[in-house]
Each structure stands twice: as C-alpha cells, then as structure tokens.
Write a protein that holds these residues in place. Structure first.
Motif, PDB file in Angstrom:
ATOM      1  N   UNK A 227       0.873  -1.178   0.000  1.00  0.00           N
ATOM      2  CA  UNK A 227       0.000   0.000   0.000  1.00  0.00           C
ATOM      3  C   UNK A 227       0.905   1.222   0.000  1.00  0.00           C
ATOM      4  N   UNK A 228       1.128   1.778  -1.198  1.00  0.00           N
ATOM      5  CA  UNK A 228       2.094   2.861  -1.327  1.00  0.00           C
ATOM      6  C   UNK A 228       3.484   2.334  -1.025  1.00  0.00           C
ATOM      7  N   UNK A 229       4.176   2.964  -0.079  1.00  0.00           N
ATOM      8  CA  UNK A 229       5.522   2.536   0.295  1.00  0.00           C
ATOM      9  C   UNK A 229       5.512   1.469   1.381  1.00  0.00           C
ATOM     10  N   UNK A 230       4.315   1.145   1.890  1.00  0.00           N
ATOM     11  CA  UNK A 230       4.219   0.204   3.008  1.00  0.00           C
ATOM     12  C   UNK A 230       3.968  -1.201   2.487  1.00  0.00           C
ATOM     13  N   UNK A 231       4.762  -2.161   2.960  1.00  0.00           N
ATOM     14  CA  UNK A 231       4.540  -3.567   2.635  1.00  0.00           C
ATOM     15  C   UNK A 231       3.558  -4.125   3.656  1.00  0.00           C
ATOM     16  N   UNK A 232       2.273  -4.120   3.289  1.00  0.00           N
ATOM     17  CA  UNK A 232       1.219  -4.480   4.243  1.00  0.00           C
ATOM     18  C   UNK A 232       1.178  -5.972   4.526  1.00  0.00           C
ATOM     19  N   UNK A 233       1.477  -6.801   3.521  1.00  0.00           N
ATOM     20  CA  UNK A 233       1.513  -8.251   3.690  1.00  0.00           C
ATOM     21  C   UNK A 233       2.735  -8.808   2.987  1.00  0.00           C
TER      22      UNK A 233
END
Length: 536
Positions: free
Chosen positions: A300-306
């Motif tokens: 999610x954007x720059x975030x690795x959510x999973x």
C-alpha cells in the motif's frame, strides 16, 4: 458532574421512547460504566450528555440533563465542547482533518488555545496512546483500531472535564485496549476527569469502573452500584462472572487475578476431565479448499502491508485471524475479495483469482462483512434492505428477514438502518451477506457493538454455516469469540504469519490472545465457560 433527571428520549416516527424515566448521577472524578443489551439506549444517553440528543439527532427529550451545571436543553453541543469530549462508535464520523497530528490539534484550535500549549499536549497524547509513529500518516490509511486511538486522542488533547466514550475498545487489539484503559484510569485518578463509558466487552473494562449502571427495558429503573454487585445480577456479564456463577463464587471476581486465587477447588474438580471440543475437533473439514494463498504480498504505497502469506481455508472450517492493530488483517481480507491486487504471490477463492474476476461472479464465491457495515446498506428501511438482498441473491422472499429475526429479534420492518445501533447495523449487514449463502464468508470485526446474547446468536449461526460446508475467515480482536468458534487461529504481525494452529494450542500459549477462562485455569487447555459447565 453529570445528572439525568427523569430523562426520556423519543425519536421522530418512533412508537415508544428509546429510553424512559432515567435517573442517574455521575459524580466528579469517577469512571461509570453503562451496560445493558444492544438497543436498550446506551448510545442515546451518552449522546444526551454532549447535547447531540436532541439538538443534532432530532426527536424529543423530556426531563433534564446537566453537565457541570450546564443544562443541555439550553446549551448546544458547541457550547459544551470545552467541558465534554465525546467519541462515538464510529471514529470515521469524528474526523475533520486529514492527518493524525492535525486531528489531535483540531479541538484545541477550535477552543483558541495557545500554540505552545497545543504542541505540548499533542506530544503528550501521541506518547500516551502509542501514536508517535503515526503522527504524519493520513487518517485514510490507518487501520480501524488505529483510527479509534486517534479519535480518543483528539478528545483528550483539550483536557475536558468529562469524557463520554461509546465502545472505546471495540476495534482495539487486547494490548492497545489495555493501554487506552490505563490512560483513562490515569485521567480519572490523577486529574479528576469524569468518564461515562458504554462497552460490550466487559471482560476488558469492568474492573476499571468505580460504579456500573445497568440499563434494562425502557421504563425500568437504572440499577447503579459497585461493579461486583451489579454483575452478580446483570444479564450481560463477562466470562469471569459466568464462570463464577458456575463455580458458585459469591460475590463474583471481576479480574483474572482474583478468579485464579479462588480457582484451586475448581481445578481439582476438573482434574480428571478433558475439555469437550465437538464443535471444533469433531467436525472435520472436507478437503475442498475455499481459499488458498501462497507467497502473497501486498503493498500500500511505500508500506509492505503483507508479505509471504501462506493460508488455506477448507470447507466447513472456521479460522480466526488475529494480531495487533495494523498487522494486515483487513488487507488480507481485501486481497481475498479482489479489492487490492497482490504485489506478488497468488491467491485463489473457489478456483478464481479475485482481482481478475468480475464482482458479479466473485460475489457467488465470497461474501465480505466489512468493519463499517453501512458500506453495505443503502435502503431506507430494514424491510427494503432485506427485499433487495433477497432479489440480489435470487433467494426466496423473506430469507434475509428471517436471518435478521434470528440475529436481531424485535427490530421493526420500518426502521431506518441509520437509526439502528452499531451492533444492530452489523447484524443487518451480516444477514444481507448471508442471504446469498456464499461458500466463503469473510468477517471483519463481526462482534463490534454486539452484546453477549447477540454474540451467542451469531456463534450459533456461524457454527451452522460451517457444519453445512461454508468456509469462514474472521478477523477479530475478540479472543472470547475465537475460543467459542474457531477451529484454527492464525496470528499476523507486521504483515507476516507468526502462528497458525488449532485454537486451543495457539491461544493458551499466548498471554495477549488467551480468553479469560484459559488464563484462570491455566495450564490446562480450557477455553470457555460452556466447556467447564459441561465437564462439571
């Protein structure tokens, strides 16, 4: 500090008052817990303290509500804002800015506080609620539990004399809930803040209350007293009190620590017995897979959510997805319904790839009840909502209405969904999704706003669906629900699976996710009061 004098509230178009002849006094510097079944009027009373009832909601208020000497009939909500801070059941309805730090500062800006004071209080609140790492995050990117903490923080920064909280821990993981309740207790003990709170998850909050006010049917007197005395007779009570009733402990303990001190004779009586798990171990799932994820990653954007998620849910199996707020539970459910596209790995639901399948086709395979049930509700009445659900699912007329009656007895057909409590609205959304009887059912925090009786009815419905071969995956912070219902528990942390196994093995070994009965009777793997009662 807060006084209700013979208060009755009737909403426009309603045949009877939602609350009637309520007399209640909340002294300064006390934490008073408002309890009672869903739909009995707890949220209405809380809204009357801030003046939202009747100035914002409409309807008729009879009697008198005063807060710090101010009459809410003559003081509108903006004229009470410096005295009362309110957090409702829905944090999204509370926000007026885009980022966490701006939201924490907004209430103080409205009251005209000096910039230096505002800066100091924002920093204090970020630390108090564990939000420092989120200060620059857009609110739209936060998880439900993170939003709840921001909403609570935004009413703490102006330092009101009175805090009114409706289900403040409903979307929080166990550790975050303990942090928030510790903050509230500190405000009450150290600063003399008055707190009036409604909460269905009594296992989390009842031990913090100075007094408990039990709302019963409209017109019945409010029962007010010390927590143990009220819990002894209350129809809604936490598992520790239910266990006390089975074991014959009087007065009932309210904490795990007190219960453990009294549990030695009970442990001896249970020494030769084994917990019954017919509904968990006995119903062996058939091999048909409802979900398979392998190496799933979502950004999610720059975030690795999973990352590196391997998960299967087979027909007839109920899996509880747990973990702290922001761990990736809702993101995983979104990936299974095609709402987000995987960055890598693969996911299949009923043999289909969700993000490549048309919604009208995917809905026959999977149904999602989101955290915000209003996202599924668009009709003007409960009856119209049910008729539309029957038509969309090709079900026999009345199918959805029968489900609503099973989950939510006594709700009139002509009620508007927005006039339902949060728990009632969730039950309606669940009935709408269940009407189509999808092979895979995904539930995101399905017990928010539900009292213990409503939760028991939900457990019965979901067990029946699992027995018919439906796969169920529920993301929840409700450890008691997982203990009652789940065959397996999967725990996520920072987007990765850190535990996956049978419920009794995973939760008993986890201090954060163990239910009350497991903590009291540890190290034996008893999970629920029903298991103990059956063994005795």
């Amino acid at each position: 500090m807060i006084r209700f004098e013979n208060v009755s509230v009737t909403y426009e178009g309603a045949a009877a008052p939602i609350v009637e002849n309520v007399d209640l006094t909340v002294p300064e510097g006390e934490l008073v817990l408002l309890v009672g079944p869903s739909g009995v009027g707890k949220s209405t009373l809380l809204s009357a303290v801030s003046g939202l009832v009747p100035h914002f909601t409409g309807g008729t208020l009879r009697g008198r509500v005063t807060v710090d000497g101010r009459d809410t009939r003559t003081h509108r909500p903006r004229e009470l804002a410096d005295v009362v801070g309110t957090v409702g059941q829905d944090p999204l309805a509370h926000f007026v800015t885009d980022t966490v730090e701006d939201e924490l500062a907004y209430g103080m800006e409205s009251l005209g506080l000096a910039p230096a004071v505002m800066r100091r209080r924002v920093e204090e609140t970020l630390d108090l609620l564990g939000l420092a790492g989120l200060r620059d995050r857009p609110i739209a990117t936060l998880s439900g539990g993170q939003r709840q903490r921001v909403a609570i923080g935004s009413v703490l920064t102006p330092h009101p004399k009175v805090l009114v909280l409706d289900e403040p821990t409903s979307a929080l993981d166990p550790a975050a809930a303990e942090e928030v309740l510790a903050v509230l207790q500190r405000l009450v003990h150290d600063l003399g803040t008055t707190v009036l709170m409604a909460e269905h998850r009594l296992e989390r909050v009842v031990q913090y209350a100075d007094r408990v006010a039990l709302l019963r049917a409209p017109g019945a007197p409010v029962l007010v007293g010390p927590p143990a005395e009220v819990m002894e007779v209350s129809p809604v009570h936490p598992p520790v009190v239910a266990l006390a009733r089975v074991a014959g402990w009087t007065p009932p303990p309210l904490t795990v620590r007190d219960a453990r001190r009294r549990a030695a004779p009970l442990r001896e009586r249970l020494a030769g017995a084994e917990p019954a798990r017919e509904h968990l171990d006995g119903a062996q799932p058939v091999p048909a897979e409802r979900v398979r994820a392998a190496g799933l990653a979502v950004r999610r954007g720059r975030i690795e959510a999973l990352r590196r998620i391997d998960l299967t849910v087979t027909a007839g199996q109920t899996v509880a997805l747990m973990g702290r707020n922001g761990a990736g539970k809702s993101t995983l459910l979104a990936a299974l319904t095609g709402l987000v596209e995987p960055a890598s790995g693969r996911v299949e639901v009923g043999g289909r790839t969700p993000h490549r399948t048309a919604p009208r086709d995917l809905v026959r395979e999977v149904g999602l009840v989101p955290q915000e049930p209003r996202d599924l509700l668009y009709a003007d009445t409960v009856a119209a909502e049910c008729a539309a659900a029957d038509a969309d699912a090709g079900a026999a007329p009345g199918t959805c209405r029968d489900l609503v009656a099973e989950l939510l007895p006594g709700v009139p057909d002509d009620t508007h969904p927005r006039d339902l409590s949060e728990g009632q609205r969730l039950a309606l959304a669940l009935a709408v999704v269940l009407t189509a009887r999808p092979p895979l059912l995904l539930l995101d925090e399905p017990t928010r706003g539900l009292d213990y009786a409503a939760k028991a009815r939900l457990v019965g419905v979901l067990r029946g669906l699992a027995a018919e071969g439906h796969g169920i995956l529920l993301a929840t912070h409700d450890v008691e629900l997982a203990a009652e219902l789940a065959h397996r528990v999967v725990i996520l942390a920072d987007g990765e699976v850190v535990a996956d196994g049978p419920t009794h093995e995973v939760v008993v070994s986890s201090p954060a996710f163990a239910p009350q009965v497991a903590k009291i009777l540890a190290p034996r793997p008893w999970l629920t009061v029903a298991q103990v009662e059956a063994a005795l």
